[in-house]
Every structure is written in C-alpha cells, then in structure tokens.
Design an enzyme around this catalytic site. Structure first.
Site, PDB file in Angstrom:
ATOM      1  N   ARG B 221       0.844  -1.207   0.000  1.00 46.87           N
ATOM      2  CA  ARG B 221       0.000   0.000   0.000  1.00 46.87           C
ATOM      3  C   ARG B 221       0.875   1.250   0.000  1.00 46.87           C
ATOM      4  O   ARG B 221       2.059   1.203   0.375  1.00 46.87           O
ATOM      5  CB  ARG B 221      -0.906  -0.018   1.222  1.00 46.87           C
ATOM      6  CG  ARG B 221      -0.190   0.163   2.552  1.00 46.87           C
ATOM      7  CD  ARG B 221      -1.093  -0.141   3.729  1.00 46.87           C
ATOM      8  NE  ARG B 221      -2.216   0.798   3.780  1.00 46.87           N
ATOM      9  CZ  ARG B 221      -3.166   0.755   4.708  1.00 46.87           C
ATOM     10  NH1 ARG B 221      -3.127  -0.183   5.646  1.00 46.87           N
ATOM     11  NH2 ARG B 221      -4.145   1.625   4.707  1.00 46.87           N
ATOM     12  N   GLY B 242       6.651  -2.050  -4.669  1.00 47.50           N
ATOM     13  CA  GLY B 242       6.779  -1.327  -3.407  1.00 47.50           C
ATOM     14  C   GLY B 242       5.718  -0.260  -3.231  1.00 47.50           C
ATOM     15  O   GLY B 242       4.933   0.036  -4.137  1.00 47.50           O
ATOM     16  N   HIS B 243       5.717   0.353  -2.038  1.00 46.96           N
ATOM     17  CA  HIS B 243       4.725   1.378  -1.719  1.00 46.96           C
ATOM     18  C   HIS B 243       4.788   2.520  -2.724  1.00 46.96           C
ATOM     19  O   HIS B 243       5.880   2.893  -3.176  1.00 46.96           O
ATOM     20  CB  HIS B 243       4.939   1.898  -0.304  1.00 46.96           C
ATOM     21  CG  HIS B 243       6.209   2.662  -0.127  1.00 46.96           C
ATOM     22  ND1 HIS B 243       6.250   4.037  -0.220  1.00 46.96           N
ATOM     23  CD2 HIS B 243       7.471   2.260   0.107  1.00 46.96           C
ATOM     24  CE1 HIS B 243       7.498   4.428  -0.033  1.00 46.96           C
ATOM     25  NE2 HIS B 243       8.253   3.370   0.171  1.00 46.96           N
ATOM     26  N   ASP B 244       3.601   3.056  -3.095  1.00 53.01           N
ATOM     27  CA  ASP B 244       3.542   4.237  -3.952  1.00 53.01           C
ATOM     28  C   ASP B 244       4.042   4.013  -5.378  1.00 53.01           C
ATOM     29  O   ASP B 244       4.303   4.976  -6.106  1.00 53.01           O
ATOM     30  CB  ASP B 244       4.327   5.393  -3.317  1.00 53.01           C
ATOM     31  CG  ASP B 244       3.644   5.880  -2.047  1.00 53.01           C
ATOM     32  OD1 ASP B 244       4.093   5.503  -0.944  1.00 53.01           O
ATOM     33  OD2 ASP B 244       2.640   6.589  -2.172  1.00 53.01           O
ATOM     34  N   TYR B 262       7.865   4.313  -4.869  1.00 53.15           N
ATOM     35  CA  TYR B 262       7.715   5.552  -5.643  1.00 53.15           C
ATOM     36  C   TYR B 262       8.128   5.431  -7.106  1.00 53.15           C
ATOM     37  O   TYR B 262       8.060   6.413  -7.853  1.00 53.15           O
ATOM     38  CB  TYR B 262       8.531   6.692  -5.025  1.00 53.15           C
ATOM     39  CG  TYR B 262       8.130   7.093  -3.631  1.00 53.15           C
ATOM     40  CD1 TYR B 262       8.974   6.859  -2.549  1.00 53.15           C
ATOM     41  CD2 TYR B 262       6.914   7.730  -3.378  1.00 53.15           C
ATOM     42  CE1 TYR B 262       8.622   7.231  -1.260  1.00 53.15           C
ATOM     43  CE2 TYR B 262       6.543   8.106  -2.090  1.00 53.15           C
ATOM     44  CZ  TYR B 262       7.414   7.856  -1.039  1.00 53.15           C
ATOM     45  OH  TYR B 262       7.071   8.232   0.240  1.00 53.15           O
TER      46      TYR B 262
END
Lengths: 346, 346, 346
Positions: B221, B242-244, B262
């Site tokens: 998330r 990964g996140h984002d 990211y």
C-alpha cells in the site's frame, strides 16, 4: 545413544571410546559434553581440534590426517552428509506422523483418501485422490481432480490447483502454488495491437516421485500439455517455473531461480540461486549454471557457465577479475594512444 | 468440432477438409489424430511438416509459404495467438463458474455481495463490497473495506488487506498479497541514528479494470496516497511492487521483477523477468527493460535497455559480446605496452 | 488538528499560523486545503513552492533556505521521517486493535494465550504460547511449540512452523513462511553419487524483539542450531533466508534479497534489493551491499560494495561507466595494434 551403536547405525568407523553416550548432534563449534559434533566444511574442520564435544563425526580424508590430534572419540565416515542424516534420525525421534482428518478441515464428500491419510486443521480438499499416508498441512488447498501419490507431504498453506498430479514420496513446501495459469496473453482486438487477454491454460502440472519443492515456490500449468518436474528434482524456495517448463530427473534449482515458459532443465543439472533461464532455452543434462546467471542461449550437457549472458565459468571468472580494473584499462589504452600520437623522437 | 466450424469460430481460413473433426488442441510436436496442432514459434513450425495432427493452426506467413507441403488440413490465421485462445475456448468448455457462498467460508454479516458472487471453502471475507459475479477462491482473505469490481476473480489463498480496491474483470493470483505496509521506517531516537520503527501507511492499493496479477506477487500500500496499477496491466508471479509505485495501463512485468517505492512504470512498458527498478525512477511509456536489468536512472519513453546499470539494448549486446574476452583484451593491451617500452630498433 | 498542536506533537518548529487546521497528510504534490504536505526527497521539495497545502512539514536544511518563499505555514523538523510518522499517528487514529479469538479460528486446547490476544478468522493455532496482546491475522498458521512474544503481530496467511520463536514487538508479514526445512540433501546410495534425500532439520528459527519481516518472505530453520534474526532487523518482501543464516541486530534486507545457508549479515548492515549472498559468506557490520550485487567473498565491516562478484562501490561505478564503451575500447586496441603492425615510416 552409545557411540558404538551410533557408529553402527550411521555406517561410520569408530576411533575411541564406544561406551560414551551422546544425545544431540551439534555443529562442531557449538558442541559440548554429550554432543556429537559434526564438521564437514573447511572452517568447521579447523575448529575440530578445540572442540568440547564428546565425539566428532568427520569425513575420511580429514580424519586420516588429523584423528590423532583430536581430543575426543571420532566417528569416521566416507559419506559424512549421509551419516549426519542418519545420526539425526537416530538421536531425534521423528515427530509422530499426524493422523486422521482434522474436524476443522473441509473435505469434499467425493474425495478419495487412501490409508492413514492425514489432513490438517483448516485445510480444504476437493474431489481429489490422496494416496496412502499422504499428509496435507494446515490451511493447504487441494483442488478437484488433483492426484497425490503415497506418502507425499503437502506443507501448510500450499495451493494445488486443478490439473496438478503429484507422485509418491514428494514434498511440496508451505505456501507453494502449483497449477496457476501461465503468463500467456492474446490480443483482444482485430488489429492485434495489444496482447492483453489471458489465454486459458488446459495443460496441467505433473510432478514425479521424490520431488522436493520449496516454500512459496510457483509452478504454472502448461498451456496445452503439462509442465513437468522429473523424479527426485529438488527445488528450493521462491522459485518460479513458467508454463510448459520441463525439469529433468535429479535436477537442482536453488532459491529464487526463474525458469521462463517452455524452457528445459536437463537431468541432474544444477542452477544456482537467483539465476534466470530465458523462454524456450535448454540447460543441458548435468550442466551447472552459476548464481545470478542469465541463460539466454542453450547450455550444453555437462557445461559449467556463469554470468549474464552466460559464458563458460572459467571465462567468466577471468572476465570478472578484469572487470574491476576496467577504468584503469581504459586509461592504459588512452596512454598508449597518446604515446602513439606524439611525434617521433619525443 | 468440425474443422469448418472451428475455422469460423476462431476466425481462420480453412485449407482442406472441413468435415474432419478435432477434439483437442496440442502443440504441433505432441499432436496426433483428432488433434488440432498449434505452431507459432520457429522450432514448432519446423515440426509442422511431419506432424500427425488432423489439422494445424498456423500463422499467415508460414502457411503462405508451406501450406502445400503440409500433410493435413490447415487453418490459417492472421492472429495465431488470438485464434489459439478461441480454439481453446471452443474445444475445452470452461469449467462451470463456481456458485454461491461455501458453508465453510467466513463472511462478515456486513459484507455486501453482488449477484452470483462465489466464495470458496475456507475463505474469509470482512465488511467488504464484492461486485456481481466476483469469485473468491478457497482460503482467500478479503479484509474490511476492500472493494472488488464485477467479474473479478481472486485466487485461492490470496490476501487482500485493508485499503485495497480492485476494478472489474481483474485476476488476482493465488497467494498474492495486496495492501501490506511498505518498507518505510523512521528513527526511534532523538539523534536519529537508527531508522527502525515501521511507519504506519495510510494509503491504499488501487487496481484498475482488467489487471492480471500473478501468484505470490506482493503489492504494498502507499504511504500517504495509493499504489496504483493501471488498466489491463499484466503482472506475473513473485513480483514485488513497493509502496507508492505507479504502473501504467497495459504495462507488462514478468516474473520476479522488483519495483522499489515511488517508482513509475509507464503505459505499455515491458519489464522482463528478474529486472529491478530503483526507487523513484521512471520507466517510460512503451519502454522495454531486459531480463535481470537494473534500472538506476530513468528510461525514456520507447527506449529498449538492458544491463545493470541499464544502457541501450544494442550497446549492452555489444558490450556483453566483448565481456567474455576481457581477459584477452587486457593481455593485448599489455602486449602493446611491452612493445612500446622496447627500445627502438628491436 | 490545529497546526500549533500538531507541531508540538511531532516535535517540529512552527513558522506561520498555528490556528489553521489540517486533517490529512499528503505528499506535497498531492496536498490541498486542509492537508499537511510532506516533502523530503529533492523532487518533492522543488514542488513545495507551488503547493496548495495548508501547511508543509519540511526538513531543517531546506526550510532554512526556502521558508520565506513558501506560500503556507511551515513545520520544520530536524527529523522529518520521525515527524511524518508522528503526524500520521496524530491525524489518522489507528484502527482499533482486533480483540479476542474469532469463533472460526481453530485454537488448540493446549495453547497458552496471554492477556488481550487477538486471533483472526480462520486462523489455526496449535499448542503454542502467545504473549500478551499478540495479534494473529486471518488464516495464519501457528504450529505446536511456537512461542510469540508480547505485542507481536502475525499477518494474515503467515505460516509459523514448529521450532519458531519470535520475540516481542515484532511484525511477521502476510504469507511469510518461517521454519520450513532448509535446502540440505544427502546421498541415498552407497557410492554417494546423488545427493537427493532431504535431511531432516532439528534446529529452529529464533527471531528477536522488534524484528519486521515482509510479505511472502521465507526463513528456513537451522539444520542443527537456530537460524537467527537479531533485534530490530528489517526484512522486506519475498526475501529468502536459508538455513542457519545469522542476521545481526538492526540489519536491513530489501525486497527479494537471497541469503544462502550459513551466511552471516552483520549488525546494521544494509543489503539492497535483489542482491544475493553466497553460502557461508559474511557481510560485515554496517556494510552496504548494492542492489542486485552478488556477494561471493566476505564483505568487511563498514564496506560499501556492488556488482557480481562484489567490488568496492566506487570501483563498480567506474567499471560500469566504462562497460558500455567496451566495444569501442576493443576497437581502439585493435587500431593501436594495426598501427604498431604497420612498417616504419608509414
């Protein structure tokens, strides 16, 4: 267990006091009184001289050279790995095999269970066929039509989807996923511009006797025929086997290896950790593929290769030895160029 | 099914006897009487001449050249992959869609289920919203607040944590984990010496329509906003997002790819198996990243790159062709240095 | 929450209107009215000047330089990551901790549960010991003999096999597999030609306090002693830790890293994504191993390395800068050879 008896059980020669008793096996550096210390790797063997173990289990070669220096009874084995396995079996009674179907398991009325099948708590078994003494771990899933051979153990949380057939005496690791569709797509428009509709797979997964599959490893079903893993193949954790892959008998795939669709791993080949095999490529029988290697063209039988793209292992070692000096090599070439550009006589 | 009918259904031209019947699809080398043999890759096409299949499904180009040499009826398609998918659908009736909520499933009283939702044995569904004809596999977990669009299928053992929203017509693979916190930590002491307390994430995971996610794949998330996967993106097994992370429409991520926090994958980009993308980097639209590549700086739209760090694909091929001779190159330089060091006249 | 209060809570200096209220935290480029915008990375900081956020949380250095240019109230922190975590806690009330044992969970009558233990739906807990406030996620499995320390959270679908002991305040990710046997085999015949019978492991897995393990990560049990993960180590998703691995306190292993059997990761070492560590090798304390690196010999304490095989990070950067021009380098050498082969005077 008395050392004399243990030596007999593990097939080792005894040098020293057979009446001593040991209760546990420990790595040589961890071993103390009452322990059988095991040493196989060079670093461990160096520690053997100062061990506190009551006895040591050692390989032939090392024992022949050093037994007289060692402070304790020695068990000498021509096959240390095999003797270790036997020592573990002798000193650590195997936990009793689970028995029966847990009341919390969900088992289809049409499932066919052999003799002494064990199904753990929360497991879900469909209209499948489970051979004698099969063990299904807690929270594992076995779909309709799956066939599992005698004595095979399916770990907790493993997921065996439709079309999977597993032979006898196999091990499927916890969280492994067998039988999901492979990564095959077809265009969804008339001009064929984008391949983005999944193609339904109708092949299965065929796993032969004695195979070991690791935790969270994924084996996709074949598109039209089976993805096949040959007898006694050993596959570690987090490995990816794409649709229609063929893994030969006795092959070894270490953790996090990825084998793309239609590729073949020959009998007794060894593919080291994190290596990748491109689709439709063949790794030959008894070949050895190095860690993190990228196989993009076939690897001949018996070849040892490494690197991405793969090259003969020795070549790779030499190339890598030079790689760290590549910046310096360029400067040496530049110096040569400068010297040749200078007018004669300078 | 009669070949004339099959040709019509799959949109292929028929050359030969339309009255023959086939019952299965097989790869050309496996096909026998009663089978439709499929051939697309060069190796398979070579096998076509000696096939035992009743009929072959072939691409236009190859058929134009070789149809006269072939020993059986031929179905010619301008889009072989699409025709194959259609042939599979025609000859292998799809298993009946599961129906209803299995009695052993645990479904929150507040869950909102659309029409014809199927929830498999042992599955756990919280206060979630499931659209019409959604299928939840055995032993899957759907947390409170999760929203799943119509006709989406969640595989056995998949884990959809809070904050996950999935569109319509999507596939989430067995064992996939969606919505776990990302790998973000903050120092727990005043001097900030060690970043080791996990930072709670409050973003979610947003998966658009038609996405396919593979087995055991993980999508974290977002920390503050959503991790987002665009429409029709196809993500293979054991992939880490990964996140984002932002994955564009129609992007393709092959098995065991890792995309760090990211990072962005542009629309229709293709990232081959085991490649990695560094955090905050962007892989451009329609870019192609080679297997095992390491993306450490942005990849422009439409670029084809390979290697670690990535470089243009052709450059990488040339560099790799030289790599195996690096040891020899150093010796050649050394020889030049020796020659230039020799006094004149020798 | 009013900004004055928020600044106090997160330990930041307030520059501007403390009476404004914010309700959410957003990345600076996403922030609008009523949001606290967070910026830490260079790209985000550049976006700060044009933000629509009601307030910004910024690091000291940037704020000192640019605060006067910014269009809103600013909270200045010497430890932005820590302040962000505190802001999240302040503005997003943590979901209420789950309570009690779900009726659908299967818990052994002999399990010992501390105070306020929560066990989720469909979970299976054997004769294990769970400390106060331990949380077991839905469909997780905890085997007999497992010990879990206070406040530790086990994610949905995680699988903790026998021999696993987890300390307090730890996090085990969804789908993680702890305690499966490692990849160790012994020959099954007298000539020792083939190592293909799995050796039963009798070690366990010991996980210290404050450890975080990611989703679908695998930690194998030790052969004779424990596989050990030290306090506050942070391990990401899809990581493989082989049998007998030793991970030191505060170490960091990023996604898809693989650590082979008997290898050691020193305290506070950082191993970046997709890297691999060969068996029995040691990565020193505070060492930094680059993404996709292949550690084949020990890495000294404090060293920064990259590449396969690993070399000092700077050396690797220089070598990789030259790698793309390797083809050209060979041609330059060839040109030098041609010039030296030409007769004098030409």
């Amino acid at each position: 267990m008395k050392l004399a008896e243990l030596a007999r059980v593990v097939g080792a020669r005894l040098l020293g006091d057979g009446e001593l008793e040991v209760t546990r096996v420990r790595a040589v550096q961890d071993a103390g009184a009452g322990d059988l210390g095991f040493a196989d790797a060079p670093a461990e063997l160096r520690a053997a001289r100062s061990t506190n173990a009551s006895a040591l289990l050692l390989p032939e070669g090392f024992a022949a050279e050093h037994a007289h220096e060692l402070p304790c009874t020695v068990l000498v084995s021509a096959q240390p790995a095999r003797a270790l396995a036997a020592a573990i079996e002798a000193l650590y009674p195997a936990p009793p095999a689970p028995r029966g179907v847990d009341p919390s398991a969900v088992v289809h009325a049409g499932a066919r269970l052999g003799i002494d099948v064990a199904i753990g708590p929360g497991a879900v078994v469909g209209k499948a066929v489970l051979g004698d003494r099969v063990q299904i771990g807690a929270l594992a899933f076995v779909a309709d039509g799956v066939i599992i051979g005698a004595r095979t153990r399916i770990g907790p949380g493993a997921l065996l989807l439709e079309g999977v057939r597993v032979g006898a005496d196999a091990l499927v690791g916890p969280g492994a996923v067998l039988g999901d569709d492979g990564f095959v797509f077809a265009p969804d428009d008339d001009e064929g511009r984008r391949a983005n509709v999944p193609v339904r797979h109708v092949g299965g997964v065929l796993i032969d006797d004695g195979v070991a599959l690791g935790a969270n490893t994924c084996v996709d079903r074949g598109l039209l025929r089976d993805t096949h893993i040959g007898a006694r193949a050993r596959i570690d954790n987090l490995v990816q086997l794409g649709h229609d892959v063929e893994v030969g008998d006795d092959a070894v795939l270490v953790a996090q290896v990825g084998v793309a669709g239609y590729a073949t791993i020959g009998p007794a080949a060894v593919v080291a950790g994190q290596a990748g095999v491109k689709e439709r490529r063949r790794v030959g029988a008894r070949a050895r593929v190095g860690g993190q290697a990228g196989v993009v063209h076939d690897v001949p039988d018996g070849a040892a290769v490494a690197g991405t793209p793969t090259m003969p292992h020795l070549t790779w070692l030499r190339a890598m030895a030079r790689l760290k000096d590549l910046d310096q090599l360029e400067r040496r070439v530049r110096a040569l160029e400068a010297r040749l550009a200078a007018p004669r006589g300078e």
